[in-house]
Scaffold this active site. Structure first.
Site, PDB file in Angstrom:
ATOM      1  N   CYS A 195      23.899  -5.990 182.871  1.00 38.34           N
ATOM      2  CA  CYS A 195      24.722  -7.028 183.505  1.00 38.34           C
ATOM      3  C   CYS A 195      26.183  -6.578 183.581  1.00 38.34           C
ATOM      4  CB  CYS A 195      24.619  -8.326 182.718  1.00 38.34           C
ATOM      5  SG  CYS A 195      22.965  -9.008 182.731  1.00 38.34           S
ATOM      6  N   CYS A 207     -19.821  -2.396 168.289  1.00 35.84           N
ATOM      7  CA  CYS A 207     -20.124  -1.011 168.680  1.00 35.84           C
ATOM      8  C   CYS A 207     -20.658  -0.326 167.430  1.00 35.84           C
ATOM      9  CB  CYS A 207     -18.886  -0.327 169.247  1.00 35.84           C
ATOM     10  SG  CYS A 207     -17.512  -0.251 168.089  1.00 35.84           S
TER      11      CYS A 207
END
Ligand SMILES: Nc1ncnc2c1ncn2[C@@H]1O[C@H](COP(=O)(O)OP(=O)(O)OP(=O)(O)O)[C@@H](O)[C@H]1O
Length: 353
Positions: free
Chosen positions: A194, A314
């Site tokens: 800014c 898994c």
């Protein structure tokens, strides 16, 4: 959505009067106001975003507000950092912020952290708060906030402004985070701040207002949070666009994913068990009744997952963690994964075929 904070004590007559307009809102009500008063919220930066955010958090009755900023007020801040006044120029921003909050409501506790949030201090500072609002102005600080909250397993609200543009979102370690939006920082000097490019005060207020609204929603459990969505504000065109944001399933790092143990699954069946291993692994042994959906297929189309509650597994837990992250990023919340995978299931005496 579950409220982040438990309600504090019953409201006094004066508190009921002060927050009467909140009490009229069924989504907030007396219970929500008690949650706000019991909440501890940290604002990173008392600048363009932090200034209006601090005022609205205080006005909303957030009971304890932390401010971290190592800067002092400059004259060029006053155009947007409405918390500070002309007489505050040269003062520490945290002191000016505490005074402004005290003027608004002396009953609010302000914790001043007049220091820089660094990799050494971030975990310590955020640990004391239920929720963080990141109104900082550098990629470095945003990554610090990101990583501290991912490690802490807590959501946070992020906003950014430049010129006439604003961005705002809510991040969550179990879903999309700032690192999914900006996986790497742009090279130094390529994105102006800014101080170089300018910023409109009203844009700061607009973005900060969304940040505080999201904070109030998260703290009280009202509505649907801005999770997995980034609002992009263009004040010149006066538009607000919503972009979906998904967690990158390859993103590494500490996360707190919903997990069940093999013992849990054995004693409390009921969930649909989905095996994300490959067919040849499944052929060597699988949990009876489980469905097959290899990881690659699930990542390509998370919508292929059956209705929940679903427990993904898994072989040992890493592929299922990746799968859970991808599914959570779609907005589903009814998934968990099996800690230690099929190996843990067998070790706990689980049957296989
Ligand atoms: N790591 C950090 N620790 C503490 N405060 C920070 C950190 N990073 C940013 N901030 C603070 O966040 C605020 C950001 O405010 P803003 O973007 O309006 O910029 P500014 O530095 O006040 O103004 P300008 O860029 O115009 O000079 C600043 O007050 C800055 O000090």
């Amino acid at each position: 959505m579950r409220a982040l904070v438990e309600p504090g004590p019953e409201l006094t007559a004066a508190q009921r009067d002060r927050w009467s307009r909140h009490l009229l809102l069924p989504e907030i009500g007396e219970l929500g106001q008690r949650r706000l008063l019991n909440a501890r919220v940290l604002v990173v930066g008392a600048g363009g975003l932090g200034s209006p955010a601090l005022l609205y958090l205080a006005a909303a009755g957030v009971g304890t507000i932390g401010v971290v900023d190592d800067d002092v007020v400059e004259t060029s801040n006053l155009q947007r950092q409405v918390l500070h006044g002309t007489a505050d120029v040269g003062r520490a921003k945290v002191d000016s912020a505490a005074d402004a909050v005290a003027r608004l409501d002396p009953g609010i506790t302000v914790v001043r952290h007049r220091e820089r949030l660094t990799s050494a201090s971030a975990a310590r500072i955020v640990a004391g708060y239920d929720l963080v609002l990141d109104g900082s102005d550098t990629f470095e600080t945003r990554y610090l906030v990101n990583d501290a909250l991912v490690a802490a397993g807590r959501p946070w609200v992020w906003g950014a402004v430049l010129r006439f543009d604003g961005h705002v979102s809510v991040f969550d370690p179990a879903g999309a985070t700032y690192r999914d939006l900006f996986p790497t920082a742009p090279p130094p000097g390529t994105v102006p701040g800014c101080g170089e490019a300018g910023v409109l005060g009203g844009v700061c207020a607009a973005v900060a207002s969304v940040m505080v609204t999201e904070a109030v929603k998260l703290l009280t459990g009202a509505g649907r949070p801005l999770l997995g969505r980034v609002l992009v504000h263009d004040a010149l065109a006066m538009t607000w666009r919503e972009l979906p944001l998904r967690a990158d399933p390859r993103r590494a790092g500490p996360t707190h994913l919903p997990t069940v143990t093999a013992a849990d699954l054995l004693t409390r069946p009921g969930a649909v068990v989905v095996d994300v291993r490959e067919p040849d692994e499944r052929a060597r042994g699988a949990i009876p009744g489980s469905l097959a959906l290899p990881l690659g297929e699930l990542l390509a189309d998370p919508g292929a997952l059956p209705a929940g509650p679903v427990v993904l597994h898994c072989a040992r837990g890493s592929r299922s963690a990746e799968a859970v992250r991808a599914v959570l990023a779609t907005g589903r919340t009814d998934v968990a994964h099996l800690e230690g995978g099929f190996a843990a299931w067998r070790a706990a005496g689980g049957p296989a075929h």
